[in-house]
Design a protein around this motif. Structure first.
Motif, PDB file in Angstrom:
ATOM      1  N   GLN A  79      11.078  22.318  -7.366  1.00  0.00           N
ATOM      2  CA  GLN A  79      12.136  22.214  -6.310  1.00  0.00           C
ATOM      3  C   GLN A  79      12.814  20.879  -6.145  1.00  0.00           C
ATOM      4  N   HIS A  80      14.079  20.787  -6.313  1.00  0.00           N
ATOM      5  CA  HIS A  80      14.811  19.627  -6.515  1.00  0.00           C
ATOM      6  C   HIS A  80      14.765  18.770  -5.442  1.00  0.00           C
ATOM      7  N   GLY A  81      14.629  17.684  -5.657  1.00  0.00           N
ATOM      8  CA  GLY A  81      14.139  16.552  -4.369  1.00  0.00           C
ATOM      9  C   GLY A  81      12.896  16.651  -3.826  1.00  0.00           C
ATOM     10  N   ARG A  82      11.957  17.790  -4.284  1.00  0.00           N
ATOM     11  CA  ARG A  82      10.608  17.650  -3.362  1.00  0.00           C
ATOM     12  C   ARG A  82       9.406  17.571  -4.343  1.00  0.00           C
ATOM     13  N   GLY A  83       9.668  18.015  -5.487  1.00  0.00           N
ATOM     14  CA  GLY A  83       8.628  18.289  -6.553  1.00  0.00           C
ATOM     15  C   GLY A  83       8.342  19.551  -7.120  1.00  0.00           C
ATOM     16  N   THR A  84       7.132  19.786  -7.637  1.00  0.00           N
ATOM     17  CA  THR A  84       6.677  21.167  -8.011  1.00  0.00           C
ATOM     18  C   THR A  84       5.675  21.747  -7.321  1.00  0.00           C
ATOM     19  N   GLN A  85       5.954  23.170  -6.948  1.00  0.00           N
ATOM     20  CA  GLN A  85       5.184  23.676  -5.881  1.00  0.00           C
ATOM     21  C   GLN A  85       4.514  24.673  -6.711  1.00  0.00           C
ATOM     22  N   VAL A  86       3.338  24.990  -6.098  1.00  0.00           N
ATOM     23  CA  VAL A  86       2.437  26.345  -6.433  1.00  0.00           C
ATOM     24  C   VAL A  86       3.219  27.495  -5.783  1.00  0.00           C
ATOM     25  N   VAL A  87       3.601  28.329  -6.672  1.00  0.00           N
ATOM     26  CA  VAL A  87       4.281  29.382  -6.110  1.00  0.00           C
ATOM     27  C   VAL A  87       3.801  30.435  -5.177  1.00  0.00           C
ATOM     28  N   PRO A  88       4.013  30.642  -3.964  1.00  0.00           N
ATOM     29  CA  PRO A  88       3.349  31.406  -3.002  1.00  0.00           C
ATOM     30  C   PRO A  88       4.060  32.895  -3.494  1.00  0.00           C
ATOM     31  N   HIS A  89       3.177  33.921  -3.123  1.00  0.00           N
ATOM     32  CA  HIS A  89       4.034  35.354  -3.259  1.00  0.00           C
ATOM     33  C   HIS A  89       4.785  35.267  -1.783  1.00  0.00           C
ATOM     34  N   SER A  90       5.789  36.127  -2.034  1.00  0.00           N
ATOM     35  CA  SER A  90       6.766  36.296  -0.611  1.00  0.00           C
ATOM     36  C   SER A  90       7.272  37.836  -1.173  1.00  0.00           C
ATOM     37  N   SER A  91       7.706  38.409  -0.174  1.00  0.00           N
ATOM     38  CA  SER A  91       7.925  40.007  -0.326  1.00  0.00           C
ATOM     39  C   SER A  91       8.918  39.799  -1.282  1.00  0.00           C
ATOM     40  N   ASP A  92      10.237  39.195  -1.237  1.00  0.00           N
ATOM     41  CA  ASP A  92      11.297  39.261  -2.136  1.00  0.00           C
ATOM     42  C   ASP A  92      10.730  38.676  -3.448  1.00  0.00           C
ATOM     43  N   ARG A  93      10.034  37.730  -3.639  1.00  0.00           N
ATOM     44  CA  ARG A  93       9.614  37.454  -5.009  1.00  0.00           C
ATOM     45  C   ARG A  93       8.794  38.208  -5.499  1.00  0.00           C
ATOM     46  N   SER A  94       8.116  38.752  -5.023  1.00  0.00           N
ATOM     47  CA  SER A  94       7.136  39.933  -5.285  1.00  0.00           C
ATOM     48  C   SER A  94       7.821  41.026  -5.898  1.00  0.00           C
ATOM     49  N   ARG A  95       8.642  41.469  -4.988  1.00  0.00           N
ATOM     50  CA  ARG A  95       9.324  42.749  -5.234  1.00  0.00           C
ATOM     51  C   ARG A  95      10.385  42.634  -6.393  1.00  0.00           C
ATOM     52  N   PHE A  96      10.890  41.294  -6.786  1.00  0.00           N
ATOM     53  CA  PHE A  96      11.958  41.176  -7.729  1.00  0.00           C
ATOM     54  C   PHE A  96      11.036  40.983  -8.951  1.00  0.00           C
ATOM     55  N   ARG A  97       9.842  40.368  -9.208  1.00  0.00           N
ATOM     56  CA  ARG A  97       9.103  40.177 -10.244  1.00  0.00           C
ATOM     57  C   ARG A  97       8.500  41.436 -10.773  1.00  0.00           C
ATOM     58  N   PHE A  98       7.611  42.230  -9.686  1.00  0.00           N
ATOM     59  CA  PHE A  98       6.698  43.130 -10.207  1.00  0.00           C
ATOM     60  C   PHE A  98       7.190  44.565  -9.916  1.00  0.00           C
ATOM     61  N   LEU A  99       8.219  44.798  -9.060  1.00  0.00           N
ATOM     62  CA  LEU A  99       8.789  46.321  -9.031  1.00  0.00           C
ATOM     63  C   LEU A  99       9.750  46.755 -10.003  1.00  0.00           C
ATOM     64  N   ARG A 100       9.295  47.493 -10.778  1.00  0.00           N
ATOM     65  CA  ARG A 100       9.979  48.184 -11.930  1.00  0.00           C
ATOM     66  C   ARG A 100      10.808  49.495 -11.773  1.00  0.00           C
ATOM     67  N   PHE A 101      10.539  50.076 -10.607  1.00  0.00           N
ATOM     68  CA  PHE A 101      11.287  51.173 -10.254  1.00  0.00           C
ATOM     69  C   PHE A 101      12.712  50.938  -9.933  1.00  0.00           C
ATOM     70  N   VAL A 102      13.722  51.902 -10.461  1.00  0.00           N
ATOM     71  CA  VAL A 102      15.143  51.586  -9.943  1.00  0.00           C
ATOM     72  C   VAL A 102      15.694  52.863  -9.872  1.00  0.00           C
ATOM     73  N   HIS A 103      16.990  53.244  -9.166  1.00  0.00           N
ATOM     74  CA  HIS A 103      17.468  54.402  -9.521  1.00  0.00           C
ATOM     75  C   HIS A 103      18.171  54.832 -10.465  1.00  0.00           C
ATOM     76  N   GLY A 104      18.482  56.016 -10.663  1.00  0.00           N
ATOM     77  CA  GLY A 104      19.074  56.553 -12.377  1.00  0.00           C
ATOM     78  C   GLY A 104      20.240  55.785 -12.549  1.00  0.00           C
ATOM     79  N   ASP A 105      20.963  55.478 -11.400  1.00  0.00           N
ATOM     80  CA  ASP A 105      22.234  54.780 -11.681  1.00  0.00           C
ATOM     81  C   ASP A 105      22.166  53.299 -11.668  1.00  0.00           C
ATOM     82  N   GLY A 106      20.923  52.497 -11.671  1.00  0.00           N
ATOM     83  CA  GLY A 106      20.592  51.242 -11.784  1.00  0.00           C
ATOM     84  C   GLY A 106      20.417  50.516 -10.623  1.00  0.00           C
ATOM     85  N   ARG A 107      20.522  51.224  -9.375  1.00  0.00           N
ATOM     86  CA  ARG A 107      20.578  50.632  -8.131  1.00  0.00           C
ATOM     87  C   ARG A 107      19.164  50.285  -7.824  1.00  0.00           C
TER      88      ARG A 107
END
Length: 252
Positions: A79-107
């Motif tokens: 974190q710029h100006g704050r240091g190094t953080q132990v990453v907490p899971h958040s809904s957006d972070r977990s969704r981006f990292r672990f959700l692999r399903f997408v629609h056929g058109d890539g959405r």
């Protein structure tokens, strides 16, 4: 440069054997141990690099290399100006990292999960094999759908070691507004570090067909996942069936 990491400043690690590996890997493992043990909790900030170098008896360069390894694993974040953080899971972070399903058109798929059933049961043979459980061990089994705009698109069976997830309290009929990995961390103190997915095809069982609104025996995509904790232990075995979505993994 010292030949081995000094662990004396932290009594919890005094008895750990010295590894015949590069110092940065030894430093990384000791830092990871502190995250696993809850000394550094999700969302907290690590001591400064000079403090860590003094604590572990290595150079700042070694500490930086160890940190970069953990950053690359998604466990730490600078974190710029704050240091190094132990990453907490958040809904957006977990969704981006672990959700692999997408629609056929890539959405992107933006699901809401609905719990169909939840309860403790004796783990079956596949659950035991995937989770490393002993004969007779119990598992918390969740059945749920993941829907978008009210349309069920994924049916999931999730098995978890009962002793680790007794506090999850998933109620049948409830919507899970948070990503489930956020709940694992917040309610049960279990952080998913990584997951291994296996992709196959399967025919829809009666229960899956009813939940997804497809004909029985219809061909489905099946993803089997084993999620692993920070300590390297398997803590989730998940089976996900879908007829409407694609699986996508981006390789760097």
């Amino acid at each position: 440069m010292p030949n081995a990491i000094r662990t004396a400043p932290n009594p919890a690690h005094q008895n750990e054997p010295l590894a015949s590996r590069p110092l940065y890997l030894q430093a990384r493992d000791l830092m990871l141990r502190r995250i696993v043990d809850g000394i550094w909790t999700p969302g907290s900030y690590l001591p400064s690099e000079p403090q860590l170098a003094t604590d572990l008896g290595v150079s700042i360069g070694t500490i930086r290399k160890a940190m970069e390894d953990l950053v690359g694993q998604g466990l730490l974040e600078r974190q710029h100006g704050r240091g190094t953080q132990v990453v907490p899971h958040s809904s957006d972070r977990s969704r981006f990292r672990f959700l692999r399903f997408v629609h056929g058109d890539g959405r992107p798929f933006r699901p809401v999960a609905h719990v169909l059933a939840a309860g403790m049961a004796r783990a079956d043979a596949e659950d035991r094999a995937r989770l490393g459980l002993a004969a007779g061990a119990k598992a918390l089994v969740l059945l749920r759908t993941r829907s978008e705009d009210g349309v069920p698109m994924v049916y999931e069976r999730i098995a978890l070691p009962a002793d680790l997830f007794a506090q999850l309290h998933a109620e049948p009929g409830a919507e899970m507004l948070e990503e489930i990995y956020v709940l694992y961390q917040a309610r049960c103190g279990q952080t998913v570090a990584r997951a291994r997915d296996e992709i196959a095809t399967d025919g829809a069982s009666a229960a899956v067909a009813a939940a997804l609104g497809c004909p029985p025996a219809a061909p489905l995509l099946l993803v089997r996942r084993v999620a692993v904790s920070l300590a390297g232990a398997p803590i989730e075995y998940r089976q996900s069936w879908t007829a409407a979505l694609h699986y996508r993994s981006d390789l760097d």
